[in-house]
Structures are given as C-alpha cells and as structure tokens.
Write an enzyme that holds these catalytic residues in place. Structure first.
Site, PDB file in Angstrom:
ATOM      1  N   ASP A 212      30.132  16.470  33.375  1.00 60.97           N
ATOM      2  CA  ASP A 212      29.846  16.933  32.008  1.00 60.97           C
ATOM      3  C   ASP A 212      29.299  15.798  31.147  1.00 60.97           C
ATOM      4  O   ASP A 212      29.447  14.620  31.476  1.00 60.97           O
ATOM      5  CB  ASP A 212      31.136  17.431  31.334  1.00 60.97           C
ATOM      6  CG  ASP A 212      31.582  18.770  31.886  1.00 60.97           C
ATOM      7  OD1 ASP A 212      31.003  19.232  32.881  1.00 60.97           O
ATOM      8  OD2 ASP A 212      32.525  19.335  31.308  1.00 60.97           O
ATOM      9  N   HIS A 353      32.694  13.051  34.549  1.00 61.11           N
ATOM     10  CA  HIS A 353      31.707  12.833  33.485  1.00 61.11           C
ATOM     11  C   HIS A 353      30.727  11.756  33.924  1.00 61.11           C
ATOM     12  O   HIS A 353      31.156  10.655  34.272  1.00 61.11           O
ATOM     13  CB  HIS A 353      32.405  12.414  32.184  1.00 61.11           C
ATOM     14  CG  HIS A 353      33.342  13.466  31.672  1.00 61.11           C
ATOM     15  ND1 HIS A 353      34.601  13.626  32.187  1.00 61.11           N
ATOM     16  CD2 HIS A 353      33.174  14.428  30.731  1.00 61.11           C
ATOM     17  CE1 HIS A 353      35.184  14.644  31.567  1.00 61.11           C
ATOM     18  NE2 HIS A 353      34.345  15.154  30.680  1.00 61.11           N
TER      19      HIS A 353
HETATM   20 ZN    ZN Z   1      32.213  17.732  27.378  1.00 58.92          ZN
END
Ligand code: ZN
Length: 394
Positions: A212, A353
C-alpha cells in the site's frame, strides 16, 4: 490465468532534463489520529519552505490533544505540483477532520522561480487581471469582501486563484486571456506493453503479498527483487503519486504485478460524502489508466475502513488483508518477517508498504521462507481466480 493482456499505453513523455522529482508521503496511524501527509520534492530551495510549513501544520494538529480522544481525528495534506517553463507551482490542500466531525479545509500556494513570487511578479497587467477576476466572480455568484490575491497557482493553461471562505473558492483564468505565453514540454508517445502470465497450478499453495501507499523511491527495487524471484504481487497505488512514477508503474505491470486503487490522497474514505468519496476513487482510476493503460479492478480502502456507502459507491472489489506485517511501524526486520510468516496459510493476503527501505530488506527474508515452504506469490486477482478454479475442480 493463461490469457495475455495487451495494453496500449499512452505515455506522457516529458522532454528536457529535469532532475527526478519524488513525492514524500508520511502515513501515520497512532492512537486516534490518522495522518497522511503528501508533498512533492522539487529539488530547489522551495523544499525547505514547504517542509517548514508542513511541520507547523503537523505540530498544531498534534498539539490539539486529539491523541487521547476516543474518536478519530484526521489530518490529510495533498498537493498539486506543476513545472511549467521556468516556474514551479505547488498548492497544498490541508484537510482536518476533528473528532466532532468539524472539517477545516484550506490551501497554501507557492509559485517559485528562484524565489517565491506574488501574483504581481507573474501577471504584469494587474488591471486586466482584476477585470477578468471580477467577471468570473459575478458569473459564479460568489461574494468576496477582501479581494487580496495572495493564494494563486499556475498550470500550463491557466492561473488559479483561491479565496478561503467556508469552502475553498477557486477561480480559473486562462493565461491566454492575460496575454501570457508559457513553454510547455509535454508530448504524447504510444507504446505497447505485454503483461506476462504466471502459469500457476491451482493446486499450488499460494499467498498474495500486497503493498500500500506507493509508489515511492523504493518501489523499483522491490519490483526488481520480486521479478528475480518469480513473484507477482499487488500494489495499491495512491493516485497523487502516479505521475511521478510512470515508468515504475509500467514496469511493475510488465513484470506481472497487479495495480489496485488506494484512493487519491489517502483520505479516510468512510468519513467522506459520496461526491468526495467518488472523487478519491475515480481520480486514481483515471490517473493509473492515463499513465499505464491499465484499469484497476480492486480497491483497498485507506486504514482498512469500510462502510455501507463505500460498498455501494464502487464496482471495484474491496480487498482487505488477514496478515498485517506492520512494516511501517517496526524498526526490526526480524519482527516484520516473523509477523509475515507466523501464521503461514494457503490463501493469506499479506499487507506491506512499498514506502520504506525496511520493507525491501524484510522481503529478502520473507520470500525465501515462502519458497522453502512450497508457496508461490500471486496477485490478489490471481488468488481469486485460483480459488474459483479450485471450487470448480475440487
Ligand atoms: Zn494506506
């Protein structure tokens, strides 16, 4: 899984020899504060000025003691960044949603050419500007008492003037009408990209690693590493980063990864009305399609928050996760790795991430563990397809 997808790409090719620009994003979820700060790095002295302003806004927000409130408070900073001719124009959009749902919206603007410019430095004919501005204000039925023009930005076609009332009032005036001509460096080139296939036996054990908040300066290395290990993954992209990482996104697709939607500027979607919510989703869809030719089919809501309105507003598949590595939080690589593989199960969706160096270092330990245990990495959509095939044949 055996189909090949041919994409015709429209690439906006920027000529000239600009230094690479990066966006910085900081996303923090602590106690009851959701903080997402996005700003461009221009490689000029302007960066120091912007950083100082952002620090000030951030500290003010933190000092409001939302930390101990039981309800969530949100700070979101988004931006528009333009480089035209010799000018750099940055607009920051500051959005604060307090625990009482009181929304504060304002902008900060910077037009820069070796120094910060005011509107008089940019538009020589201020009489003409004032006349055009008044016409526009009358047309849009907005009353502005104090017509002090300190907030303005530029793009290749227009000058944009902001007034702060309850909402932000935006007035656009064509540069042409002001007799201003700027050099524009963009041209369009066509290119083709073939998304390779992963030939995966649906009986194989699989996991989907998802990333993400990117792309970022670390994404390229991450996709190279995944590719060299025959791993496909899913990247949930922030729309406001797309234009600064065009090549990385195209490469990511050509390496067999999947792109998904993670909103435009990381706003908490469940607190937005339908119009703003759709804007966050659609602007990202459009940005990804424009740069890569690919239309994402899946959405990962920010902060993993979902409500009825969000479900009803989009046709995209909403994808959450069942393994959270907390890679943005932990300093220890081993801790991130053990969180990723602790409850290793067929069909796991792992959240990471691609905005962090630690994530790449962790991956270099996670992938070998997955391989040694007989797992393959697939994209979220491949995972879905594998489950369908299993239902059919098992
Ligand atoms: Zn996020």
């Amino acid at each position: 899984m055996k189909k090949k997808i041919l994409l015709i790409l429209l690439i906006f090719f920027v000529t000239g020899c600009y230094k690479k620009n990066y966006i910085n994003t900081q996303i923090i979820e602590e106690k009851n504060m959701l903080i997402s700060i996005n700003y461009p790095v221009t490689n000029t002295k302007l960066d120091t000025i912007i950083k100082k302003d952002i620090e000030h806004i951030y500290n003010e927000f933190k000092n409001k003691n939302y930390y101990y409130d039981l309800r969530r408070a949100e700070l979101n900073i988004d931006y528009i960044f333009e480089k035209i001719d010799k000018y750099i124009s940055v607009t920051l959009f500051i959005y604060i949603n307090s625990p009482d749902n009181i929304i504060t919206n304002y902008v900060k603007t910077y037009v820069y050419d070796n120094k910060l410019l005011n509107i008089g430095d940019f538009v020589k004919d201020t009489k003409l500007l004032n006349r055009l501005l008044n016409e526009k204000l009358i047309k849009s039925n907005v009353k502005i008492e104090n017509k002090d023009i300190s907030l303005f930005s530029i793009n290749k076609d227009e000058i944009i003037i902001y007034f702060l009332k309850d909402e932000i009032v935006t007035i656009k005036i064509k540069l042409e009408d002001l007799n201003i001509k700027l050099k524009n460096n963009e041209q369009i080139v066509n290119k083709e990209v073939i998304i390779p296939d992963q030939n995966i036996d649906f009986k194989n054990k699989v996991v989907a690693i998802t990333f993400d908040d990117g792309p970022s300066r670390y994404t390229d290395e991450i996709i190279e590493y995944l590719y060299s290990n025959r791993c496909s993954s899913t990247f949930f992209v922030l729309g406001n980063k797309v234009n600064d990482y065009k090549e990385v996104l195209k490469k990511s697709l050509s390496y067999g990864n999947e792109l998904g939607n993670h909103s435009y500027s990381h706003k908490l979607l469940t607190k937005l009305d339908k119009e703003k919510l759709l804007e966050q989703i659609n602007r990202t869809q459009d940005a990804i399609e424009e740069v890569t030719g690919y239309i994402p089919k899946i959405l990962r809501p920010t902060y993993g928050s979902v409500n009825k309105l969000l479900r009803e507003s989009t046709n995209l598949d909403i994808i959450l996760w069942n393994v959270d590595t907390l890679d943005w939080k932990y300093k220890s690589i081993n801790k991130i790795v053990s969180r990723a593989v602790y409850n290793l199960k067929d069909g796991n969706i792992i959240l990471m991430h691609d905005t962090n160096r630690k994530t790449l270092l962790s991956l270099k330990k996670i992938i070998p563990i997955l391989k040694n245990n007989g797992y393959k990495c697939v994209t979220v959509s491949e995972l879905k397809e594998i489950k369908l095939l299993r239902d059919l044949y098992e």
